[in-house]
Write a protein that holds these residues in place. Structure first.
Motif, PDB file in Angstrom:
ATOM      1  N   LEU A  63       0.826  -1.207   0.000  1.00  0.00           N
ATOM      2  CA  LEU A  63       0.000   0.000   0.000  1.00  0.00           C
ATOM      3  C   LEU A  63       0.860   1.257   0.000  1.00  0.00           C
ATOM      4  O   LEU A  63       0.545   2.244  -0.665  1.00  0.00           O
ATOM      5  CB  LEU A  63      -0.930   0.003   1.212  1.00  0.00           C
ATOM      6  CG  LEU A  63      -2.058  -1.039   1.208  1.00  0.00           C
ATOM      7  CD1 LEU A  63      -2.712  -1.139   2.578  1.00  0.00           C
ATOM      8  CD2 LEU A  63      -3.112  -0.698   0.153  1.00  0.00           C
ATOM      9  N   LYS A  64       1.952   1.226   0.734  1.00  0.00           N
ATOM     10  CA  LYS A  64       2.876   2.367   0.732  1.00  0.00           C
ATOM     11  C   LYS A  64       3.522   2.534  -0.640  1.00  0.00           C
ATOM     12  O   LYS A  64       3.630   3.653  -1.154  1.00  0.00           O
ATOM     13  CB  LYS A  64       3.952   2.164   1.798  1.00  0.00           C
ATOM     14  CG  LYS A  64       3.453   2.296   3.231  1.00  0.00           C
ATOM     15  CD  LYS A  64       4.598   2.184   4.241  1.00  0.00           C
ATOM     16  CE  LYS A  64       5.542   3.375   4.128  1.00  0.00           C
ATOM     17  NZ  LYS A  64       6.631   3.325   5.127  1.00  0.00           N
ATOM     18  N   GLN A  65       3.915   1.414  -1.221  1.00  0.00           N
ATOM     19  CA  GLN A  65       4.544   1.458  -2.544  1.00  0.00           C
ATOM     20  C   GLN A  65       3.590   2.006  -3.599  1.00  0.00           C
ATOM     21  O   GLN A  65       3.999   2.735  -4.509  1.00  0.00           O
ATOM     22  CB  GLN A  65       4.995   0.049  -2.929  1.00  0.00           C
ATOM     23  CG  GLN A  65       5.730  -0.042  -4.267  1.00  0.00           C
ATOM     24  CD  GLN A  65       6.164  -1.464  -4.571  1.00  0.00           C
ATOM     25  OE1 GLN A  65       6.623  -2.195  -3.690  1.00  0.00           O
ATOM     26  NE2 GLN A  65       6.015  -1.869  -5.814  1.00  0.00           N
ATOM     27  N   ASP A  66       2.308   1.680  -3.456  1.00  0.00           N
ATOM     28  CA  ASP A  66       1.296   2.147  -4.416  1.00  0.00           C
ATOM     29  C   ASP A  66       0.834   3.568  -4.127  1.00  0.00           C
ATOM     30  O   ASP A  66      -0.021   4.092  -4.847  1.00  0.00           O
ATOM     31  CB  ASP A  66       0.087   1.208  -4.390  1.00  0.00           C
ATOM     32  CG  ASP A  66       0.416  -0.191  -4.882  1.00  0.00           C
ATOM     33  OD1 ASP A  66       1.458  -0.350  -5.566  1.00  0.00           O
ATOM     34  OD2 ASP A  66      -0.359  -1.121  -4.584  1.00  0.00           O
ATOM     35  N   GLY A  67       1.348   4.177  -3.071  1.00  0.00           N
ATOM     36  CA  GLY A  67       0.964   5.541  -2.736  1.00  0.00           C
ATOM     37  C   GLY A  67      -0.388   5.649  -2.061  1.00  0.00           C
ATOM     38  O   GLY A  67      -0.966   6.743  -1.984  1.00  0.00           O
ATOM     39  N   LYS A  68      -0.913   4.534  -1.533  1.00  0.00           N
ATOM     40  CA  LYS A  68      -2.228   4.548  -0.888  1.00  0.00           C
ATOM     41  C   LYS A  68      -2.141   4.826   0.614  1.00  0.00           C
ATOM     42  O   LYS A  68      -3.073   5.374   1.205  1.00  0.00           O
ATOM     43  CB  LYS A  68      -2.939   3.202  -1.112  1.00  0.00           C
ATOM     44  CG  LYS A  68      -3.158   2.840  -2.573  1.00  0.00           C
ATOM     45  CD  LYS A  68      -4.088   3.805  -3.266  1.00  0.00           C
ATOM     46  CE  LYS A  68      -4.342   3.397  -4.712  1.00  0.00           C
ATOM     47  NZ  LYS A  68      -5.248   4.352  -5.402  1.00  0.00           N
ATOM     48  N   LEU A  69      -1.036   4.417   1.237  1.00  0.00           N
ATOM     49  CA  LEU A  69      -0.867   4.605   2.672  1.00  0.00           C
ATOM     50  C   LEU A  69       0.257   5.597   2.913  1.00  0.00           C
ATOM     51  O   LEU A  69       1.386   5.399   2.442  1.00  0.00           O
ATOM     52  CB  LEU A  69      -0.544   3.273   3.354  1.00  0.00           C
ATOM     53  CG  LEU A  69      -0.408   3.308   4.886  1.00  0.00           C
ATOM     54  CD1 LEU A  69      -1.765   3.617   5.531  1.00  0.00           C
ATOM     55  CD2 LEU A  69       0.136   1.982   5.419  1.00  0.00           C
ATOM     56  N   HIS A  70      -0.055   6.671   3.656  1.00  0.00           N
ATOM     57  CA  HIS A  70       0.924   7.736   3.898  1.00  0.00           C
ATOM     58  C   HIS A  70       2.015   7.254   4.847  1.00  0.00           C
ATOM     59  O   HIS A  70       1.772   6.438   5.739  1.00  0.00           O
ATOM     60  CB  HIS A  70       0.207   8.948   4.493  1.00  0.00           C
ATOM     61  CG  HIS A  70       1.017  10.201   4.466  1.00  0.00           C
ATOM     62  ND1 HIS A  70       1.839  10.574   5.516  1.00  0.00           N
ATOM     63  CD2 HIS A  70       1.159  11.156   3.520  1.00  0.00           C
ATOM     64  CE1 HIS A  70       2.442  11.707   5.210  1.00  0.00           C
ATOM     65  NE2 HIS A  70       2.041  12.090   4.013  1.00  0.00           N
TER      66      HIS A  70
END
Length: 479
Positions: A116-123
């Motif tokens: 999710l972090k890699q996909d820019g979804k989780l800050h």
């Protein structure tokens, strides 16, 4: 005499309701014409209405904002989603649109967080609250996330050894929380939760293992009630005990500044469902305020972990009544085109009730029936609807297909049922569609997964493996 199914519902409940209405004898759910859904995709069918996830998150945020303002509360509120309720990408992507945080429970959850972090979804500043008993892989994954710079990853200590295990893997200082082993309801077969550390042992644990440990900073006390946040003596009694521990711990631990009240809100499981969410939140915030004022300590920031409340009311399942069996003078069995054990396992495992309504034929006469699944298992049935033991549906007619829907099924059913894997009696997993809204507010459907095929089962069972692959995986066992 009023004998239409629509008359029965109108006489028994306040209807229509916020999410349910009827148009041209057919049911709508959040204005979704379910008969058109069936016409397009057939049955059995599972669906997820994604906008409901964001709606519930923002409702809870508003309730807490109201309570904080009303009680002049000085702490902040943080909404966390429990991934164990549903790990699917479309669920997490929808939930994370709303500036929330994540609660995890096992090792692979951390891999999802990293994706999710890699996909820019989780800050990068989002809180990742790591609950559960931590085996080696979970410890290693938590350490990897913290070592990568995610400083707001907070492992919640479940037992006395976890601090040392984490310290061995984490390079620098790190934040932790402590989970309280709350006492269970009197009806439980045991007295105290297997998770966490007992009320009486938390302060000694802090003094012995944390106070002089320069590598560890205690930030959070985690309070979880298995039965959820309910307005009963048991919940309020456990909350008071939790607050006593918090205020005592806060006096000797300046870094402690957060209270995770855990436990979820109930979701609607009946057309007669009533729950005053705003009152409950007001009272929780008030009690925390009062307890901290009496102890002369600052109030904590509040964290909640809502899983079922976040995602439960977004899900539904649709079945067709294939046939009716009259087994004796009193019992009529309506047979669905799937299995309750495999597609709604909570109905079988814990006798959970969901809202069940017919999709079509609302102006037809009704009858009392039982619902049976396709497997050869005697437990594959559903015999309770809303607050009654009886189920009433439009009368079965061979030449007039009848479809029924189960609603608010979006939490746990897929993971407990083994989504995409083997199913009891090899009954295939239904097709699953996602329902969203475009920028103009129009409903848009997407096929997430087709119904399982025999090839899927045969591959899992070993019948479809390639011979070369089998040879490659053979290992010689020597004495």
């Amino acid at each position: 005499m009023n004998t239409k199914y629509s008359d029965l519902i109108n006489q028994t409940y306040e209807f229509p309701q916020e999410e349910f209405s009827v148009e041209n004898e057919s049911l709508k759910f959040h204005n979704i014409p379910l008969n058109e859904l069936v016409a397009k995709y057939g049955s059995p069918l599972k669906f997820t209405y994604l906008p409901k996830i964001s709606e519930n998150i923002n409702r809870a945020k508003l309730w807490f904002a109201n309570a904080i303002e009303k009680n002049k509360y000085k702490g902040k509120y943080n909404y966390c989603y429990c991934t164990k309720s549903s790990h699917f990408q479309h669920i997490l992507h929808e939930a994370l649109k709303n500036n929330i945080h994540i609660e995890t429970s096992s090792a692979f959850d951390i891999d999802i967080v990293e994706q999710l972090k890699q996909d820019g979804k989780l800050h990068k500043d989002a809180y990742v609250i790591c609950n559960g008993f931590k085996r080696t892989q979970y410890i290693e994954n938590i350490a990897r996330l913290i070592n990568s710079g995610h400083s707001n990853c907070i492992p919640i200590i479940d037992n006395y050894e976890e601090i040392d295990l984490l310290s061995e893997e984490i390079k620098d200082t790190f934040k932790i929380g402590i989970r309280i082993a709350s006492e269970e309801e009197p009806k439980f077969e045991f007295y105290t939760s297997r998770l966490g550390i007992g009320y009486k042992n938390i302060v000694p644990f802090y003094e012995n293992q944390i106070k002089d440990n320069d590598k560890v900073e205690l930030k959070m006390l985690h309070f979880f009630i298995n039965t959820g946040i309910r307005d009963n003596a048991y919940y309020w009694n456990e909350l008071v005990k939790c607050l006593k521990v918090y205020t005592r711990l806060k006096k000797i631990c300046p870094s402690l500044d957060s209270l995770n009240i855990g436990g979820g809100f109930p979701i609607k499981n009946s057309l007669a469902f009533e729950y005053d969410y705003q009152y409950m939140i007001d009272e929780i915030i008030n009690q925390i305020n009062v307890a901290c004022a009496e102890a002369d300590v600052p109030v904590p920031n509040i964290f909640t972990e809502f899983g079922s409340f976040t995602v439960g009311e977004s899900g539904g399942a649709i079945y067709e009544i294939l046939y009716q069996k009259q087994q004796n003078d009193r019992e009529k069995w309506n047979m669905i085109d799937s299995s309750f054990i495999t597609t709604l396992p909570d109905t079988w495992a814990i006798n959970k009730r969901f809202i069940m309504l017919p999709i079509n034929r609302w102006d037809d006469e009704y009858e009392r029936v039982l619902l049976g699944g396709l497997t050869c298992d005697s437990d594959d049935y559903y015999n309770s609807e809303q607050n009654r033991n009886a189920i009433y549906l439009p009368k079965y007619k061979r030449d007039k297909p009848l479809y029924i829907g189960f609603f608010n099924t979006g939490a746990y059913q897929e993971t407990i049922g083994g989504y995409g894997g083997l199913q009891h009696c090899l009954i295939p997993q239904p097709k699953h569609i996602l329902i969203d809204k475009d920028t103009d507010g129009n409903l848009v459907t997407t096929l997430f997964n087709p119904q399982q095929k025999s090839e899927d089962f045969l591959k899992i069972l070993g019948y479809k493996k390639q011979e070369k692959a089998q040879e490659k995986n053979k290992e010689l066992i020597t004495a």
